[in-house]
Design a protein around this motif. Structure first.
Motif, PDB file in Angstrom:
ATOM      1  N   ARG A  20       0.811  -1.223   0.000  1.00  0.00           N
ATOM      2  CA  ARG A  20       0.000   0.000   0.000  1.00  0.00           C
ATOM      3  C   ARG A  20       0.841   1.268   0.000  1.00  0.00           C
ATOM      4  N   ASP A  25       2.076   4.465  -6.541  1.00  0.00           N
ATOM      5  CA  ASP A  25       1.009   4.180  -7.509  1.00  0.00           C
ATOM      6  C   ASP A  25       0.182   2.922  -7.214  1.00  0.00           C
ATOM      7  N   GLY A  43      -4.959   3.583  -5.869  1.00  0.00           N
ATOM      8  CA  GLY A  43      -5.510   4.560  -6.813  1.00  0.00           C
ATOM      9  C   GLY A  43      -5.870   5.840  -6.087  1.00  0.00           C
ATOM     10  N   SER A  44      -6.368   6.817  -6.836  1.00  0.00           N
ATOM     11  CA  SER A  44      -6.712   8.102  -6.231  1.00  0.00           C
ATOM     12  C   SER A  44      -7.908   7.959  -5.285  1.00  0.00           C
ATOM     13  N   GLU A  45      -8.642   6.840  -5.391  1.00  0.00           N
ATOM     14  CA  GLU A  45      -9.814   6.614  -4.508  1.00  0.00           C
ATOM     15  C   GLU A  45      -9.384   6.442  -3.054  1.00  0.00           C
ATOM     16  N   SER A  46      -8.240   5.781  -2.847  1.00  0.00           N
ATOM     17  CA  SER A  46      -7.798   5.547  -1.474  1.00  0.00           C
ATOM     18  C   SER A  46      -6.444   6.229  -1.265  1.00  0.00           C
ATOM     19  N   SER A  47      -6.077   6.392  -0.013  1.00  0.00           N
ATOM     20  CA  SER A  47      -4.834   7.076   0.298  1.00  0.00           C
ATOM     21  C   SER A  47      -4.306   6.596   1.636  1.00  0.00           C
ATOM     22  N   GLU A  60      -2.704   8.657   3.543  1.00  0.00           N
ATOM     23  CA  GLU A  60      -2.420   9.871   4.313  1.00  0.00           C
ATOM     24  C   GLU A  60      -3.413  10.154   5.425  1.00  0.00           C
TER      25      GLU A  60
END
Ligand code: 4G0
Length: 223
Positions: A151, A155, A158-162, A164
Motif C-alpha cells: 500500500r 502508484d 488509486g486516487s480513490e484511497s490514500s 495519508e
C-alpha cells in the motif's frame, strides 16, 4: 520492490492476484517470487522438518533446506531478511513504512513449532510478529505484511484511497464513515455531514477520532 517468499505452501500466495494488490502486480509496480522450501530438501522424501532436540510437542523446520534456499534466492544479501514468528517484534505502521523503502524483502515462513534457531542466527535480519496470537503457518503473517507494505509503494493505491488520512497516520483511530442512503434501518447520517460546512465537518471528525481513540486505544494517546 521485489519480495521473495520462502514457504511450504506456495499456492497460499495466489490470493495476491486478487483486487488492488493483483492489479499492482500486473502493472509491475512490485513483484513477488514464491519459492518452495521443499525444493531445497536433499532428502529423497523431500523432508523439511524433524523432531525437536530435548523433546517436546511438534516438529521443527530443519536448518539445511532453509539456509540453502535463502542463499540461493539472496546470494549477496541485498534483501531485508524477515522471519515471521509469534515472538518477533510487533509489526506497526512505522515499521511497515520503513520496509516499503527497501529495494528487496525476503520473507521466511515457519510452520509447525517454527524453524531451527541457527537459521535465525545466521540468516535473518529481523524477526517480526503481526500480533499476539499463534497461526498454523507464518504464511498468513507474510500475506498481511506484503499487503501492508504494498500500500505504501508508489502508484499501488488509486486516487480513490490514500495512506495519508487513515488510522495510525495521524496517531488516532479513524472517524466513522457514511454513504447513501441518509436513513438506513432507522439510523440517520449525522446532520453535520450533510450540511456542507467543511469546517464543522473537520471539527466533528477530529472530535470523533479523539473520542474513539480514548475509548478503544488509550495507549495511542499516551505517545
Ligand atoms: C514460529 C507468525 C512460527 C513459531 C507465525 C509458529 C503467528 C505469527 C510459527 C511458531 C505463526 C505472528 C512457536 C507455534 C508459525 N503464528 N503472530 N505461526 N510457534 O506473527
Amino acid at each position: 520492490m521485489k519480495i521473495d517468499v520462502l514457504t511450504l505452501f506456495p499456492s497460499m500466495y495466489r490470493v495476491l492476484d486478487e483486487s488492488i494488490i493483483g492489479k499492482a502486480l500486473q502493472k509491475g509496480l512490485f513483484a513477488v517470487n514464491v519459492v518452495n522450501i521443499r525444493d531445497y530438501s536433499l532428502d529423497k522424501h523431500k523432508k523439511v522438518d524433524d523432531y525437536p532436540y530435548g523433546g517436546g510437542a511438534g516438529m521443527v523446520m530443519m536448518p539445511g533446506p532453509l539456509h540453502d534456499a535463502i542463499r540461493a534466492v539472496d546470494p549477496e544479501h541485498r534483501a531485508v531478511r524477515i522471519y515471521l514468528s509469534p515472538k518477533g517484534k510487533r509489526l506497526d505502521q512505522k515499521t511497515v513504512i520503513e520496509l516499503a523503502g527497501a529495494e528487496r524483502l525476503l520473507l521466511v515462513n515457519g510452520s509447525y513449532e517454527g524453524i531451527d534457531e541457527r537459521v535465525i542466527q545466521l540468516d535473518i535480519d529481523l524477526e517480526l510478529s503481526i500480533g499476539d496470537y499463534v497461526l498454523t503457518s507464518g504464511d498468513y503473517a507474510s500475506l498481511v505484511l506484503i499487503d501492508a507494505v504494498a500500500r505504501y509503494l508508489p502508484d499501488v493505491l488509486g486516487s480513490e484511497s490514500s495512506t495519508e488520512e487513515e488510522s495510525f497516520s495521524a496517531g488516532l483511530l479513524e472517524y466513522p464513515h457514511y454513504t447513501r442512503p441518509r436513513e438506513f434501518e432507522g439510523l440517520s447520517v449525522p446532520e453535520v455531514l450533510v450540511n456542507g460546512n467543511h469546517q464543522l465537518i473537520a471539527a466533528w471528525r477530529k472530535a470523533e477520532s479523539e473520542r474513539l481513540t480514548r475509548e478503544r486505544r488509550p495507549d495511542l494517546l499516551e505517545r
